[in-house]
Design a protein around this motif. Sequence first.
Motif, mmCIF file in Angstrom:
data_model
loop_
_atom_site.group_PDB
_atom_site.id
_atom_site.type_symbol
_atom_site.label_atom_id
_atom_site.label_comp_id
_atom_site.label_asym_id
_atom_site.label_seq_id
_atom_site.Cartn_x
_atom_site.Cartn_y
_atom_site.Cartn_z
ATOM 1 N N ILE A 192 3.266 7.343 -1.130
ATOM 2 C CA ILE A 192 4.663 7.315 -1.565
ATOM 3 C C ILE A 192 5.421 8.344 -0.736
ATOM 4 N N SER A 193 6.538 7.951 -0.153
ATOM 5 C CA SER A 193 7.392 8.913 0.542
ATOM 6 C C SER A 193 8.479 9.407 -0.401
ATOM 7 N N THR A 194 8.892 10.649 -0.202
ATOM 8 C CA THR A 194 9.896 11.246 -1.082
ATOM 9 C C THR A 194 10.772 12.207 -0.280
ATOM 10 N N LEU A 195 11.856 12.658 -0.913
ATOM 11 C CA LEU A 195 12.811 13.506 -0.213
ATOM 12 C C LEU A 195 12.238 14.899 0.061
ATOM 13 N N PRO A 196 12.801 15.597 1.061
ATOM 14 C CA PRO A 196 12.273 16.906 1.463
ATOM 15 C C PRO A 196 12.752 18.022 0.527
ATOM 16 N N LEU A 197 12.378 17.882 -0.724
ATOM 17 C CA LEU A 197 12.643 18.809 -1.828
ATOM 18 C C LEU A 197 14.076 18.734 -2.319
ATOM 19 N N VAL A 233 0.829 -1.208 0.000
ATOM 20 C CA VAL A 233 0.000 0.000 0.000
ATOM 21 C C VAL A 233 0.858 1.250 0.000
ATOM 22 N N THR A 234 2.174 1.086 0.128
ATOM 23 C CA THR A 234 3.069 2.237 0.168
ATOM 24 C C THR A 234 4.378 1.909 -0.521
ATOM 25 N N LEU A 235 4.985 2.928 -1.114
ATOM 26 C CA LEU A 235 6.290 2.819 -1.751
ATOM 27 C C LEU A 235 7.237 3.832 -1.119
ATOM 28 N N ASN A 236 8.517 3.492 -1.099
ATOM 29 C CA ASN A 236 9.537 4.449 -0.704
ATOM 30 C C ASN A 236 10.138 5.023 -1.983
ATOM 31 N N GLY A 237 9.801 6.276 -2.285
ATOM 32 C CA GLY A 237 10.298 6.920 -3.496
ATOM 33 C C GLY A 237 11.420 7.898 -3.240
ATOM 34 N N PHE A 238 12.096 7.779 -2.085
ATOM 35 C CA PHE A 238 13.188 8.703 -1.744
ATOM 36 C C PHE A 238 14.454 8.353 -2.535
ATOM 37 N N PRO A 239 15.085 7.187 -2.313
ATOM 38 C CA PRO A 239 16.279 6.866 -3.106
ATOM 39 C C PRO A 239 15.889 6.598 -4.569
ATOM 40 N N TYR A 240 16.597 7.214 -5.479
ATOM 41 C CA TYR A 240 16.312 7.071 -6.912
ATOM 42 C C TYR A 240 16.915 5.782 -7.463
ATOM 43 N N ARG A 241 18.132 5.528 -7.110
ATOM 44 C CA ARG A 241 18.815 4.282 -7.473
ATOM 45 C C ARG A 241 20.130 4.232 -6.698
ATOM 46 N N GLY A 242 20.797 3.079 -6.718
ATOM 47 C CA GLY A 242 22.120 2.973 -6.108
ATOM 48 C C GLY A 242 22.148 3.137 -4.603
ATOM 49 N N PHE A 243 21.048 2.774 -3.916
ATOM 50 C CA PHE A 243 20.987 2.992 -2.478
ATOM 51 C C PHE A 243 21.917 2.058 -1.710
ATOM 52 N N HIS A 244 22.422 1.041 -2.360
ATOM 53 C CA HIS A 244 23.374 0.144 -1.699
ATOM 54 C C HIS A 244 24.710 0.131 -2.423
ATOM 55 N N ASP A 245 25.029 1.248 -3.091
ATOM 56 C CA ASP A 245 26.374 1.416 -3.623
ATOM 57 C C ASP A 245 27.366 1.445 -2.467
ATOM 58 N N GLU A 246 28.646 1.313 -2.809
ATOM 59 C CA GLU A 246 29.674 1.306 -1.767
ATOM 60 C C GLU A 246 29.643 2.596 -0.947
ATOM 61 N N VAL A 247 29.408 3.724 -1.628
ATOM 62 C CA VAL A 247 29.251 5.015 -0.953
ATOM 63 C C VAL A 247 27.977 5.668 -1.479
ATOM 64 N N VAL A 248 27.060 6.004 -0.573
ATOM 65 C CA VAL A 248 25.804 6.666 -0.953
ATOM 66 C C VAL A 248 25.875 8.145 -0.558
ATOM 67 N N LYS A 249 25.991 8.404 0.749
ATOM 68 C CA LYS A 249 26.123 9.756 1.284
ATOM 69 C C LYS A 249 25.172 10.747 0.612
ATOM 70 N N TYR A 250 25.715 11.839 0.033
ATOM 71 C CA TYR A 250 24.888 12.914 -0.519
ATOM 72 C C TYR A 250 24.190 12.514 -1.820
ATOM 73 N N HIS A 251 24.624 11.430 -2.447
ATOM 74 C CA HIS A 251 24.007 11.024 -3.720
ATOM 75 C C HIS A 251 22.529 10.688 -3.562
ATOM 76 N N VAL A 252 22.115 10.338 -2.346
ATOM 77 C CA VAL A 252 20.727 9.922 -2.150
ATOM 78 C C VAL A 252 19.745 11.062 -2.413
ATOM 79 N N TYR A 253 20.220 12.297 -2.399
ATOM 80 C CA TYR A 253 19.327 13.446 -2.601
ATOM 81 C C TYR A 253 19.204 13.849 -4.069
#
Length: 370
Positions: A137-142, A84-104
């Motif tokens: 759907i959840s998403t990033l804070p702009l 009933v819900t999706l997480n639409g925050f990470p676009y892709r690569g959420f389990h790359d070796e380094v994510v950090k600021y890329h998630v935004y």
Amino acid sequence: MRLRHPDGSVVHLSYCTNVHPAEDLPGIRRQLSGVAARVRALLGADRLGVGLWLPQPAAAGLLARPSDLAALREHLTVLGLEVVTLNGFPYRGFHDEVVKYHVYQPDWADAERLRYTLGLAEILAALLPDDVTEGTISTLPLAWRTGWTADKAAAVMANLDAVAAGLRALSRRTGKVIRLGFEPEPGCLIETTPQAGALLGDVDHDYLGLCLDACHMAVGFEEPGAGAGTGLPIVKLQASCALEAPPGAQRALAAFDEPKFLHQTRSAGGFTDDLGEALAGGLPADESWRVHFHVPLHADPPAPLTTSAPYLGGLLRTLLGGPAPLTRHVEVETYTWAVLPDAPPDLAAGIAAELDWMRGRLASLGLKEH
């Protein structure tokens, strides 16, 4: 899982699959068949809610091949799972070796974020159970807070108008209402729920609202009731716990200073973008620290560290302990199991223990399994 609130409405409890590193549809199906199905069995639940994370390539593939989307829906049904819900925050690569600021990235100034989110809404409308008409759907804070300009602000507002119009059109076409929740997070353009109220006060509240993340709110030292006072609908709660260190004990946090995810850290007297900066002297050692590190809901870290589980309890009472629920979608979102200092060997057992803990907290508020 579905629970009945004392007012008669149904509250959906799920766990978020962004804990799994799968980036394509075959990998997603394997995680559902393996971990998610086993979690359901361990809980003895007839149905288990999963908050799907669909990376952009997987989402695009489902939209391009309707037969794959129909097969995914059937696969979920066979496994006793529902979405009933999706997480639409990470676009892709959420389990790359380094994510950090890329998630935004991409943020809400980018038309690609709009396309991705509307695509997720199409998918969710197709995956909703027959007896459910509302999804979230959840998403990033702009956006991340730096690099903000008037042109970027105008692009964001145009995209918010467009996503609301798209969700409204989807509802007319399918009969399914999909609502989008913006998730305040420390360090971002919208850090707190009051900021969300100020920046999102003029958007279409029929389709756009808040996703409250309990860990983020705790790191921001917000009052548990802050989200209820913004005038924005709370479309979703992400049940999560932050890591806490008492004054003088912050060196114990060094074991959690890992290189993949960003761990914003705050005390009463300061803020750092990452835990390593705080440990290097960026925050006063004579104050308590709270760290954006999602730790298991049901388990305490090694002493003297603690978690914000009491804060989560207060937020649950605010949102679900009243005469009517202020949100009907609750998603356990501990995505950091693999980077814990002592990562457990059995992920399914850990997730099941978290959901059982949450089930107990909801039962204490008068909700009953349905």
